[in-house]
Design an enzyme around this catalytic site. Structure first.
Site, PDB file in Angstrom:
ATOM      1  N   GLY A  47      40.749 -43.416 -71.058  1.00  0.00           N
ATOM      2  CA  GLY A  47      39.823 -42.308 -70.858  1.00  0.00           C
ATOM      3  C   GLY A  47      39.291 -41.648 -72.106  1.00  0.00           C
ATOM      4  N   GLU A  81      46.699 -46.556 -71.756  1.00  0.00           N
ATOM      5  CA  GLU A  81      45.996 -47.838 -71.558  1.00  0.00           C
ATOM      6  C   GLU A  81      44.502 -47.643 -71.812  1.00  0.00           C
ATOM      7  OE1 GLU A  81      47.254 -48.933 -67.543  1.00  0.00           O
ATOM      8  OE2 GLU A  81      45.707 -47.633 -66.699  1.00  0.00           O
ATOM      9  N   CYS A  90      11.668 -57.635 -66.676  1.00  0.00           N
ATOM     10  CA  CYS A  90      10.491 -57.116 -65.968  1.00  0.00           C
ATOM     11  C   CYS A  90      10.902 -55.926 -65.112  1.00  0.00           C
ATOM     12  CB  CYS A  90       9.908 -58.177 -65.065  1.00  0.00           C
ATOM     13  SG  CYS A  90       9.867 -59.782 -65.812  1.00  0.00           S
ATOM     14  N   TYR A 141      32.656 -52.266 -72.715  1.00  0.00           N
ATOM     15  CA  TYR A 141      31.771 -52.066 -71.555  1.00  0.00           C
ATOM     16  C   TYR A 141      30.321 -52.311 -71.970  1.00  0.00           C
ATOM     17  CZ  TYR A 141      35.980 -49.662 -69.955  1.00  0.00           C
ATOM     18  OH  TYR A 141      37.277 -49.352 -69.629  1.00  0.00           O
TER      19      TYR A 141
HETATM   20  C1  LIG Z   1      43.152 -47.393 -64.271  1.00  0.00           C
HETATM   21  C2  LIG Z   1      42.378 -47.459 -65.528  1.00  0.00           C
HETATM   22  N1  LIG Z   1      43.028 -47.498 -66.702  1.00  0.00           N
HETATM   23  C3  LIG Z   1      42.368 -47.562 -67.886  1.00  0.00           C
HETATM   24  C4  LIG Z   1      40.988 -47.609 -67.917  1.00  0.00           C
HETATM   25  C5  LIG Z   1      40.295 -47.673 -69.243  1.00  0.00           C
HETATM   26  O1  LIG Z   1      39.524 -46.544 -69.387  1.00  0.00           O
HETATM   27  P1  LIG Z   1      38.766 -46.229 -70.760  1.00  0.00           P
HETATM   28  O2  LIG Z   1      38.023 -47.449 -71.131  1.00  0.00           O
HETATM   29  O3  LIG Z   1      37.920 -45.065 -70.443  1.00  0.00           O
HETATM   30  O4  LIG Z   1      39.833 -45.902 -71.774  1.00  0.00           O
HETATM   31  C6  LIG Z   1      40.264 -47.565 -66.708  1.00  0.00           C
HETATM   32  C7  LIG Z   1      38.802 -47.617 -66.727  1.00  0.00           C
HETATM   33  O5  LIG Z   1      38.126 -47.605 -65.737  1.00  0.00           O
HETATM   34  C8  LIG Z   1      40.975 -47.483 -65.493  1.00  0.00           C
HETATM   35  O6  LIG Z   1      40.330 -47.440 -64.316  1.00  0.00           O
END
Ligand SMILES: Cc1ncc(COP(=O)(O)O)c(C=O)c1O
Length: 408
Positions: free
Chosen positions: A232, A270, A348, A377
């Site tokens: 996040g 994570e 297009c 992403y």
């Molecule tokens: C359960 C979970 N963990 C980790 C992430 C990674 O999030 P971020 O790339 O914002 O750190 C996500 C992203 O959607 C997620 O859904």
């Protein structure tokens, strides 16, 4: 110009041919030092996993592997990919809508912890575990009320969403778990929001997570010690000079772990975006410049089918211009000076916009546009085959070697 940008600029120029360029460039040396810093500054009971969904390219995973405890996967495809290349690295498996085949593969491939999203998923997992005579190790992913913590532009919890278990259903899940020894509960998982740019707000969120996990452990008499606080941490695409303050965050976290008495917990992070976004660049060569209804447009080779990030996040992506002097045509070179320009791709659709009314000093057809923060992403969330344009080149600047003729 910082060192990474200098390496990338050199690589982009080396990659140019007679054919207009379109490429992703990943600076693995920059990724290496960024991951090393994150890993080294987390408190000792905190562990770093990488959310593979952000960018699962093998050179990216190989660069991160020495610094992370493991990888977080969110599909059977990611699980297979990671297991094939990293057979001994710990893997954790989360995400909604897991198939029976994916749950069975997780059990078979010794996934360290499964993050369970509902009582229905728990039931299916228990049924699969019993039928293969195994035990499953899990965290419950819980959707918590946020209670005063400010939300971000990408919020997965604190309100009605399909993610995780409503905290009101926790007692029911725990009663059910008490009767199902084939599932071993190790703790909780919270991932309530992405795009967090404010270190203090993230610490405030974690403090809520810590208190909640401790309170449930006491209230329900649980023998658990795992807390996964998700990913996040965001990237500031709109104001790139104002990024998340990691040094303040890691110092604040060390203090928070102590003040909240969390030393006996294993706390897992994570992140996806914050680990890999900054190592990636998307480069496109300008094919055309034109004026329409008073606005300037630069059409680049490529577009949102390669680099969907600006459209997905609704921002105008920052870029820099690398001038190219080569002009092969016997007529004047189109260009603009000291103006605002909208950068679009080759699709297009009017949605194929990467930057809107961005100021440029000078831009000519044949110059290169380089978009930073394209390592997460970006390629992996894009609709690559729309219009069947050729895919961009993918160039990985190795951590060990100097920049040389681009490798694909
Ligand atoms: C359960 C979970 N963990 C980790 C992430 C990674 O999030 P971020 O790339 O914002 O750190 C996500 C992203 O959607 C997620 O859904």
């Amino acid at each position: 110009m910082n060192r990474s940008l200098a390496r990338v600029t050199e690589a982009v120029h080396l990659a140019c041919t007679d054919e207009p360029l379109c490429a992703y460039i990943y600076d693995l040396a920059a990724l290496d030092s960024h991951a090393a810093e994150l890993a080294a500054t987390l408190p000792s009971n905190c562990e770093l996993f990488y959310a593979v969904k952000a960018n699962s390219d093998l050179p990216i995973l190989q660069t991160l592997a020495p610094y992370v405890r493991g990888f977080e996967v969110a599909s059977g495809g990611e699980l297979d990919w990671v297991r094939r290349h990293f057979p001994d690295t710990p893997v954790i498996f989360g995400g909604p809508g897991k198939l029976d085949t994916e749950l069975a593969a997780a059990l078979e491939q010794d996934v360290e912890l499964l993050h369970v999203e509902s009582l229905g998923e728990l039931r299916r997992l228990a049924w699969l575990a019993r039928s293969t005579d195994r035990q499953a190790d899990v965290l419950l992913r819980i959707n918590l009320a946020l209670g005063g913590v400010p939300a971000t532009t990408l919020t997965m919890g604190g309100r009605a969403t399909p993610f995780g278990i409503d905290s009101g259903q926790l007692p029911q899940c725990l009663t059910w778990l008490a009767r199902h020894p084939e599932i071993r509960l190790h703790g909780f998982h919270f991932h309530l929001m992405s795009h967090q740019l404010d270190a203090d707000a993230h610490l405030a969120l974690l403090s809520r997570y810590f208190r909640q996990a401790r309170q449930w452990r006491e209230q329900f008499g649980l023998t658990i010690n795992h807390l996964n606080v998700g990913g996040g941490i965001g990237i500031n695409y709109r104001e790139p000079e104002r990024q998340f303050d990691w040094p303040a965050f890691s110092a604040g976290l060390t203090a928070l772990v102590e003040s909240e008495n969390m030393q006996d917990w294993r706390i897992r992070f994570e992140p996806g975006r914050y680990l890999t976004a900054a190592c990636g660049y998307y480069a496109m060569q300008v094919l055309d410049i034109k004026q329409c209804f008073g606005r300037h447009f630069a059409v680049g080779r490529g577009g949102t089918h390669h680099f969907r990030t600006p459209y997905a996040q609704g921002h105008s992506h920052p870029f820099l211009v690398l001038p190219r002097e080569h002009w092969p045509y016997p007529f004047p070179r189109p260009g603009v000076e000291q103006t605002e320009i909208t950068v679009v791709g080759q699709l297009c659709t009017p949605k194929d916009v990467l930057a809107t009314d961005a100021p440029v000093g000078r831009l000519r057809v044949g110059d290169l546009l380089v978009f930073p923060y394209a390592g997460a992403y970006a390629w992996h969330i894009s609709h690559h085959d729309f219009l069947r344009h050729l895919h961009p080149r993918h160039i990985y600047l190795s951590a060990q070697e100097p920049v040389h003729a681009a490798n694909q």
